[in-house]
Design a protein around this motif. Sequence first.
Motif, PDB file in Angstrom:
ATOM      1  N   ARG A  73     -29.436 -76.329  54.728  1.00 31.36           N
ATOM      2  CA  ARG A  73     -29.841 -76.789  56.061  1.00 31.36           C
ATOM      3  C   ARG A  73     -30.221 -78.274  56.077  1.00 31.36           C
TER       4      ARG A  73
ATOM      5  N   LEU B 167     -29.751 -82.086  59.190  1.00 37.21           N
ATOM      6  CA  LEU B 167     -30.816 -82.632  60.029  1.00 37.21           C
ATOM      7  C   LEU B 167     -30.490 -84.031  60.527  1.00 37.21           C
TER       8      LEU B 167
ATOM      9  N   TYR C 286     -29.953 -85.225  64.378  1.00 40.09           N
ATOM     10  CA  TYR C 286     -30.866 -86.238  64.934  1.00 40.09           C
ATOM     11  C   TYR C 286     -30.069 -87.365  65.576  1.00 40.09           C
TER      12      TYR C 286
ATOM     13  N   ASP D 236     -38.296 -79.150  60.978  1.00 35.69           N
ATOM     14  CA  ASP D 236     -37.158 -78.400  61.524  1.00 35.69           C
ATOM     15  C   ASP D 236     -37.562 -76.932  61.637  1.00 35.69           C
TER      16      ASP D 236
END
Length: 292
Positions: free
Chosen positions: A176, A180, A184, A267
């Motif tokens: 994961r 991110l 973003y 997150d």
Amino acid sequence: MIKSMTGYGRGEAVGSGQQVTVEVKAVNHRYSEVVVRIPRTYMSLEEAIKKQFQKGVSRGRVDVFVNIEQLGEVNGKVKVDKNLALQYYQSLKELAEELSLPSDFSVHQFINLPEVITLTEEEEDLEALSELASKAAQKALDSLLSMRINEGTVLYEDLLNRIELIKDLTEKIKERAPLLVGEYRQKLQERLKEYLDQIPVDEQRVAIEVALFADRVSITEELVRLWSHLEQFEKALNLKEPVGRKLDFIIQEMNREVNTIGSKANDLEISRHVVNFKSELEKIREQVQNVE
């Protein structure tokens, strides 16, 4: 293979008209502590028994109960203090003359006079008794260690299963994490377009902002250290020496890394994995408290 700190053992030894029974109970303890409970008459045997258990148990509180029983009749000797009996006789005779009483005494009358007749038991062979106590203690210790090993096997399987769950969660976090930055960037561009509308977006400024964000949320180092701790934990489980304290320390380090991951990642999905990770880690910590 790891061993549990809890357990029970019992041992008996018979010889020279005596039976020695040793029972031992072990519970969790941060350090090694052996407490021997033995009849006061045989306190001289306490230290040897204590050292015997200290050699076999490196961690945990161990309570040792020693019982010594005489089998059959106890041999003894009757001792007559003739001088004391004579002194009694002379004193009683003088008292009878002074009170004008008959002075006819029989031997039977001296039996109940204090310390004229005493019964002494034969001295015990403490060396033979010490050997008996050592045999009984060793049987109890072997029984205790066997039980601790069996419980340790159960702990080992449970800890391995939980470590696998944690590994799976670590992999999910690792998968994961790279997404991110991309998410973003996309959100940042969408917001800029929404607020600036017709004004062109400065892609260089966006790139700088995204780079700063990437540096801020990077959990690469934490994941590397976390995976290293997991490998150390598994290796420690297979060591022959006591590893309870080492496992406890590794758990503290893992907890520190996963807390940092949770605070840096910012997150929702990673946060959910972190919560599950910490839940399993706490279960592991509780189990490790039972490991020698």
